[in-house]
Design a protein around this motif. Structure first.
Motif, short mmCIF file in Angstrom:
data_model
loop_
_atom_site.label_atom_id
_atom_site.label_comp_id
_atom_site.label_asym_id
_atom_site.label_seq_id
_atom_site.Cartn_x
_atom_site.Cartn_y
_atom_site.Cartn_z
N GLU A 41 94.05 4.83 10.41
CA GLU A 41 93.30 3.53 10.25
C GLU A 41 94.58 2.29 10.13
OE1 GLU A 41 90.70 3.67 7.04
OE2 GLU A 41 89.65 5.32 8.22
N GLN A 42 95.85 2.64 10.04
CA GLN A 42 96.67 1.67 9.75
C GLN A 42 97.20 1.18 11.13
OE1 GLN A 42 97.36 0.78 6.37
NE2 GLN A 42 95.38 2.35 6.31
N PRO A 43 97.77 -0.15 11.14
CA PRO A 43 98.19 -0.78 12.16
C PRO A 43 99.58 -0.14 12.55
CG PRO A 43 97.54 -2.46 10.71
CD PRO A 43 97.62 -1.08 9.89
N GLY A 44 99.81 0.20 13.70
CA GLY A 44 101.06 1.07 14.14
C GLY A 44 101.17 2.38 14.22
N PHE A 45 100.12 3.00 13.51
CA PHE A 45 100.00 4.48 13.54
C PHE A 45 99.84 4.93 14.95
CE2 PHE A 45 97.57 8.49 13.26
CZ PHE A 45 98.24 9.02 12.52
N ILE A 46 100.45 6.01 15.37
CA ILE A 46 100.32 6.62 16.81
C ILE A 46 99.71 8.20 16.63
CG2 ILE A 46 101.87 7.79 18.81
CD1 ILE A 46 103.76 5.35 18.18
N GLY A 47 100.10 8.83 15.60
CA GLY A 47 99.64 10.36 15.46
C GLY A 47 100.30 10.99 14.47
N ILE A 48 99.90 12.30 14.48
CA ILE A 48 100.28 13.23 13.27
C ILE A 48 100.39 14.55 13.72
CG2 ILE A 48 98.16 13.28 12.22
CD1 ILE A 48 99.96 12.96 9.39
N GLU A 49 101.34 15.50 13.30
CA GLU A 49 101.30 16.88 13.70
C GLU A 49 101.75 17.52 12.29
OE1 GLU A 49 103.12 16.18 18.06
OE2 GLU A 49 104.49 16.63 16.68
N SER A 50 100.96 18.57 11.88
CA SER A 50 101.41 19.12 10.64
C SER A 50 101.40 20.77 10.59
CB SER A 50 100.46 18.66 9.47
OG SER A 50 101.08 19.16 8.32
N ALA A 51 102.12 21.15 10.07
CA ALA A 51 102.05 22.60 10.01
C ALA A 51 102.93 23.22 8.47
CB ALA A 51 103.05 23.42 10.97
#
Length: 105
Positions: A41-51
């Motif tokens: 929800e933050q301005p400038g956030f594009i995406g995330i990946e996690s393992a």
């Protein structure tokens, strides 16, 4: 959310968080879910990946360094960071990198 983040044409930034967890959940799972939702929800956030398999690696993608700075200073994120230092991680490292090129299928 897709397991592989959909990112724009570079340049953009990656925050790479590598960690070793302490024993037990101690609320970690719920907080991690909450932080992904809040970050998205933050301005400038594009995406995330996690393992995670032994070593955890989470990469979040951001439009610019200012967006990363604001996320790091977010009040709820500060609480999660404090709990991470005190309870959830035996070791961690955060790296910030500028993505200049990407490709894939």
């Amino acid at each position: 959310m897709s397991p592989i983040a959909i990112t724009p044409k570079p340049p953009y930034y990656a925050v790479i968080f590598t960690s070793l967890r302490s024993d037990g959940d101690n609320g970690y799972g719920d907080m991690a879910t909450k932080m992904v939702q809040l970050a998205s929800e933050q301005p400038g956030f594009i995406g995330i990946e996690s393992a995670r398999e032994g070593v955890g690696i989470t990469v979040s993608y951001w439009r610019d360094l200012e967006s990363i700075k604001l996320w790091k200073a977010n009040a709820e994120h500060l609480v999660a960071q404090k709990l991470g230092h005190e309870q959830w991680y035996t070791s961690f490292k955060t790296r910030i990198a500028k993505v200049e090129r990407d490709y894939g299928i």
